[in-house]
Design an enzyme around this catalytic site. Sequence first.
Site, PDB file in Angstrom:
ATOM      1  CG  ASN A  88      -1.524   1.328   1.516  1.00  0.00           C
ATOM      2  OD1 ASN A  88      -2.501   1.735   0.886  1.00  0.00           O
ATOM      3  ND2 ASN A  88      -0.934   2.071   2.468  1.00  0.00           N
ATOM      4  CE1 TYR A 166       0.285   7.837  -6.705  1.00  0.00           C
ATOM      5  CE2 TYR A 166      -1.505   8.412  -8.194  1.00  0.00           C
ATOM      6  CZ  TYR A 166      -1.052   7.774  -7.051  1.00  0.00           C
ATOM      7  OH  TYR A 166      -1.927   7.063  -6.272  1.00  0.00           O
ATOM      8  CE  LYS A 170       0.022   4.255  -7.001  1.00  0.00           C
ATOM      9  NZ  LYS A 170       0.314   3.369  -5.848  1.00  0.00           N
ATOM     10  CB  THR A 201      -5.334  10.030   2.076  1.00  0.00           C
ATOM     11  OG1 THR A 201      -4.738  10.206   0.783  1.00  0.00           O
ATOM     12  CG2 THR A 201      -6.383   8.929   2.029  1.00  0.00           C
TER      13      THR A 201
HETATM   14  P1  NAP Z   1      -1.231   8.585   2.622  1.00  0.00           P
HETATM   15  O1  NAP Z   1      -2.338   8.905   3.564  1.00  0.00           O
HETATM   16  O2  NAP Z   1      -0.245   9.627   2.275  1.00  0.00           O
HETATM   17  O3  NAP Z   1      -0.487   7.284   3.178  1.00  0.00           O
HETATM   18  C1  NAP Z   1       0.653   6.778   2.529  1.00  0.00           C
HETATM   19  C2  NAP Z   1       1.302   5.791   3.452  1.00  0.00           C
HETATM   20  O4  NAP Z   1       2.467   5.270   2.775  1.00  0.00           O
HETATM   21  C3  NAP Z   1       1.796   6.411   4.765  1.00  0.00           C
HETATM   22  O5  NAP Z   1       1.661   5.478   5.792  1.00  0.00           O
HETATM   23  C4  NAP Z   1       3.260   6.674   4.457  1.00  0.00           C
HETATM   24  O6  NAP Z   1       4.080   6.745   5.618  1.00  0.00           O
HETATM   25  C5  NAP Z   1       3.566   5.425   3.649  1.00  0.00           C
HETATM   26  N1  NAP Z   1       4.827   5.530   2.917  1.00  0.00           N
HETATM   27  C6  NAP Z   1       5.163   6.387   1.931  1.00  0.00           C
HETATM   28  N2  NAP Z   1       6.430   6.168   1.532  1.00  0.00           N
HETATM   29  C7  NAP Z   1       6.885   5.128   2.282  1.00  0.00           C
HETATM   30  C8  NAP Z   1       8.118   4.451   2.358  1.00  0.00           C
HETATM   31  N3  NAP Z   1       9.150   4.779   1.572  1.00  0.00           N
HETATM   32  N4  NAP Z   1       8.256   3.427   3.251  1.00  0.00           N
HETATM   33  C9  NAP Z   1       7.219   3.083   4.045  1.00  0.00           C
HETATM   34  N5  NAP Z   1       6.031   3.708   4.037  1.00  0.00           N
HETATM   35  C10 NAP Z   1       5.874   4.731   3.173  1.00  0.00           C
HETATM   36  O7  NAP Z   1      -1.800   8.109   1.210  1.00  0.00           O
HETATM   37  P2  NAP Z   1      -3.006   7.133   0.800  1.00  0.00           P
HETATM   38  O8  NAP Z   1      -3.898   7.926  -0.054  1.00  0.00           O
HETATM   39  O9  NAP Z   1      -3.539   6.403   1.966  1.00  0.00           O
HETATM   40  O10 NAP Z   1      -2.209   6.142  -0.178  1.00  0.00           O
HETATM   41  C11 NAP Z   1      -2.115   4.755   0.028  1.00  0.00           C
HETATM   42  C12 NAP Z   1      -1.995   4.099  -1.335  1.00  0.00           C
HETATM   43  O11 NAP Z   1      -3.191   4.335  -2.078  1.00  0.00           O
HETATM   44  C13 NAP Z   1      -0.856   4.634  -2.206  1.00  0.00           C
HETATM   45  O12 NAP Z   1      -0.230   3.563  -2.872  1.00  0.00           O
HETATM   46  C14 NAP Z   1      -1.568   5.542  -3.188  1.00  0.00           C
HETATM   47  O13 NAP Z   1      -0.860   5.686  -4.393  1.00  0.00           O
HETATM   48  C15 NAP Z   1      -2.853   4.782  -3.374  1.00  0.00           C
HETATM   49  N6  NAP Z   1      -3.961   5.560  -3.926  1.00  0.00           N
HETATM   50  C16 NAP Z   1      -4.467   6.613  -3.245  1.00  0.00           C
HETATM   51  C17 NAP Z   1      -5.518   7.331  -3.786  1.00  0.00           C
HETATM   52  C18 NAP Z   1      -6.140   8.496  -3.085  1.00  0.00           C
HETATM   53  O14 NAP Z   1      -7.022   9.165  -3.673  1.00  0.00           O
HETATM   54  N7  NAP Z   1      -5.756   8.794  -1.843  1.00  0.00           N
HETATM   55  C19 NAP Z   1      -6.072   6.955  -5.027  1.00  0.00           C
HETATM   56  C20 NAP Z   1      -5.521   5.874  -5.701  1.00  0.00           C
HETATM   57  C21 NAP Z   1      -4.470   5.188  -5.136  1.00  0.00           C
HETATM   58  P3  NAP Z   1       4.376   8.143   6.367  1.00  0.00           P
HETATM   59  O15 NAP Z   1       3.175   8.453   7.204  1.00  0.00           O
HETATM   60  O16 NAP Z   1       5.594   7.840   7.171  1.00  0.00           O
HETATM   61  O17 NAP Z   1       4.616   9.175   5.293  1.00  0.00           O
END
Ligand code: NAP
Length: 249
Positions: A88, A166, A170, A201
């Site tokens: 994730n 980005y 993906k 998020t």
């Molecule tokens: P988020 O709230 O920013 O959470 C991202 C998480 O990834 C955080 O726990 C962050 O840790 C961790 N992370 C980032 N880089 C890392 C690393 N090098 N090593 C370990 N942990 C790391 O974002 P989110 O929206 O929940 O995203 C989760 C996933 O969903 C991602 O893959 C994102 O691309 C995908 N996604 C999100 C959306 C959306 O609309 N939000 C849509 C499609 C896909 P820290 O707290 O330490 O930074």
Amino acid sequence: MTTTNIALITGANKGIGYATAQELAARGMTVLVGARDAGRGREAVAALRAGGADAHPVPLEVTDPASVAAAARHVEEAYGRLDVLVNNAGIARADGSALPSETTLATLREVFETNVFAVVTVTNAFLPLLRRAPAARIVNVSSEVGSITAMTDPESFLWPLTSVPYPSSKTALNMVTAMYAKELRDTPILVNAANPGYCATDLNGSSGYRTPEQGAEVGVHLATLPAGGPSGQLWGHLAAGDSYGVLPW
Ligand code: NAP
């Protein structure tokens, strides 16, 4: 060794990863909360436990092979196997006004390190443990912006987007998913990509219109697929409704 399913979620200290951990725990799994910051990991575990989850912190910086190897050793020693891996952890970055012509290699490399290369590092490190589980599931958290079909369709709501780092990370992750599924097709392991949809998020300054819990649903579905379920597919929510299914690559 316990018979409870063991699930590791990378980047589970907040956002969609946290919601995924919460939901898998609600389904009776022991959840291993991957977090690169020990304090943030502990806080997330405390919150999950307060909600009744069997949650445990796993220090995990996915771009650091030594951290990934240490996490795999820890899971092997503590549990002997892994039933569910949710890749994730992810980041979104863009240069300037997010045009291809403004993209820097530094940004491209940074995003690919986390969203693509680290997924291969983590998956390969945990694959021996996933093979020991009776029916492991791997879920790669991807995005609809990785779909070339959707991004090149003038009728799609994604058409105005032009960013390279980005979305292309993906797209690469989708291919990574398909190739692992192909390698593992004669095993009980199912490998799929999940598109959470646009969720509020920290990744997008909370601009998404879905909740992290709604975003976690598809990944949870793929993490709990029955034997004989699909493998090598991208799943996500369909249109504006609540149902989800296969999306075009
Ligand atoms: P988020 O709230 O920013 O959470 C991202 C998480 O990834 C955080 O726990 C962050 O840790 C961790 N992370 C980032 N880089 C890392 C690393 N090098 N090593 C370990 N942990 C790391 O974002 P989110 O929206 O929940 O995203 C989760 C996933 O969903 C991602 O893959 C994102 O691309 C995908 N996604 C999100 C959306 C959306 O609309 N939000 C849509 C499609 C896909 P820290 O707290 O330490 O930074």
